[in-house]
Enzyme design. Structure first.
Site, short mmCIF file in Angstrom:
data_model
loop_
_atom_site.label_atom_id
_atom_site.label_comp_id
_atom_site.label_asym_id
_atom_site.label_seq_id
_atom_site.Cartn_x
_atom_site.Cartn_y
_atom_site.Cartn_z
N GLU A 267 7.77 -89.94 34.11
CA GLU A 267 7.52 -90.77 32.93
C GLU A 267 7.82 -89.95 31.69
OE1 GLU A 267 3.61 -92.38 32.49
OE2 GLU A 267 3.55 -93.31 34.46
N LYS A 324 -2.43 -103.97 28.51
CA LYS A 324 -2.86 -102.61 28.83
C LYS A 324 -4.05 -102.21 27.98
CE LYS A 324 -0.33 -99.24 30.09
NZ LYS A 324 0.61 -98.11 30.17
#
Length: 465
Positions: A267, A324
């Site tokens: 990531e 999120k």
């Protein structure tokens, strides 16, 4: 195979590895914590017309695995943190997990890795005992071995940079003392199985928290004039390279300096929007960072400490995810908005990925290519390609490259004309088709040419994926 032929094959294989101009693909993280996201099928269609050839997801979502079948895009699936403990408790649990979650989608969906947990050591919760992670990885790997899939599907786990005791200077970095025993087991496992060490690395967070001490261009992967010098002589012009080398040093400090262990940035990204006062989180900075990150992913460049080691990169993230938890920035790392519009202009075009050759990236609601990656596309040798390189290509493809070259052997359907150029073209195309028809798989030191005209003739049929 006699010893002379074997030596010749090994020589040409070694030569080809030196000659080939390797270009890495680009990976992307596909999160789904949102209530306004396009369907997985639509996502798969869009990505086929881009240079993205790898997608990492955070579970084993059946709709996603089905949508990406027969697309030529590799998928990394994940075991959620809350399931790690169960998979470590009993090998039978790992067998059942694989049977139900993975096996139904093979081989149509190209699953190439299983990420066990995500930042497991730095996560909180009742089911995140560090001792369970390594056992779960072993149990899943044992299932792959039992099914003959351990060469195709690797088992690893993504870590946050917080597993390091410190990351500066890079050459002196080590893992946190309390994690040393488990990390030693995990790194040994990765070395033994040929799986990469995954790390989630975000220069954004370092800059956001210390804007007065860190140069913005250094964090944005620019050629920072200030840079950082390591006591051992390494010079860093961007923070991501320093973070990668810090991980490399920590691995070496465990005693694995003489083992081949690849590092994958699982990531990395930059948000386009943040909380009030977060001046770093802007669309302009996000565009700059991700443009440079993609350029790095496509390049052949290593790091100052390991200049020859190619680093695979997964951009975070495909979408802004409106559900999120956390601050505003956590919901705004996406390249695309939930409705499919682009957050900012980012070039993900792939010249040879669509049937019309345009490969133009468009938004989900715009007209664009939705055909299969490389539909009706073949790879052949250029008319006046260097014969020494073509011979190396042919020997590699028909040997370590795994191509079935029976058709170009004597009495095979493609043996005539018995010319090096013709045989190399057949082998190059077969290799190209095997690896998902990405343009970099038809480079072969600039001797390969992608064509939309079928090169088949008579009884000689050039395969398609």
């Amino acid at each position: 195979m006699d010893s002379l032929k074997l030596l010749r094959l090994l020589f040409f294989s070694s030569l080809l590895l030196q000659l080939l101009h390797y270009v890495s693909g680009v990976g992307v993280n596909y999160g789904t914590i949102g209530n306004n996201l396009p369907s997985p099928k639509r996502v798969a269609q869009l990505l086929q017309s881009t240079l993205i050839d790898k997608v990492k997801i955070y579970d084993t979502n059946p709709d996603i695995l089905e949508a990406f079948s027969n697309t030529g895009i590799d998928i990394i699936v994940a075991v959620e943190n809350q399931h790690v403990s169960n998979l470590s408790s009993d090998p039978t649990a790992a067998q059942l997990w694989f049977t139900n979650r993975i096996a139904p989608y093979l081989p149509a969906t190209s699953i190439v890795a299983i990420a066990v947990g995500n930042e497991f050591f730095t996560s909180t919760g009742p089911d995140t005992n560090p001792s369970t992670l390594f056992t779960a990885m072993q149990n899943i790997h044992a299932v792959l071995v039992s099914r003959g899939l351990d060469r195709k599907i690797k088992v690893t786990t993504p870590h946050s940079m917080a597993v390091l005791a410190s990351s500066f200077p890079p050459s002196s970095s080590t893992f946190a003392l309390n994690l040393m025993p488990t990390m030693t087991s995990i790194v040994g496992f990765l070395a033994d199985t040929g799986a990469p060490f995954m790390v989630n690395a975000y220069p954004y967070f370092a800059y956001r928290d210390n804007p007065s001490r860190i140069d913005l261009q250094y964090a944005l992967l620019g050629n920072s004039s200030t840079g950082v010098k390591d006591p051992k002589g390494y010079a860093y012009t961007n923070m991501l390279d320093a973070q990668i080398d810090a991980v490399r040093s920590a691995i070496d400090a465990l005693g694995f300096g003489n083992r081949s262990i690849g590092i994958t940035v699982s990531e990395s990204g930059w948000p386009s929007k943040g909380d009030s006062g977060d001046t770093a989180a802007t669309s302009e900075n996000a565009k700059t960072y991700n443009t440079r990150l993609i350029e790095r992913a496509e390049s052949n460049r290593g790091t100052p400490m390991s200049p020859k080691d190619v680093v695979e990169v997964f951009v975070f993230a495909l979408f802004n995810e409106n559900q999120k938890e956390g601050g505003v920035s956590e919901r705004n790392f996406g390249i695309f908005n939930g409705d499919g519009s682009k957050v900012y202009e980012l070039d993900l075009s792939c010249k040879f990925c669509s049937s019309n050759g345009e490969g133009k990236l468009s938004g989900f609601g715009e007209k664009g290519s939705s055909g299969p990656r490389g539909a009706s596309v073949w790879c052949v040798a250029k008319p006046h390609a260097d014969e020494k390189v073509l011979q190396a290509v042919l020997d590699f493809c028909c040997g370590p490259g795994g191509v079935d070259c029976n058709d170009v052997f004597q009495s095979g359907g493609c043996f005539e004309p018995n010319k090096l150029h013709a045989h190399a073209s057949y082998a190059m195309n077969a290799y190209y088709q095997m690896h998902g028809r990405n343009y970099w798989n038809c480079d072969f030191k600039a001797t390969g040419l992608v064509t939309f005209s079928d090169p088949s003739y008579g009884a000689c049929r050039y395969p398609q994926q």
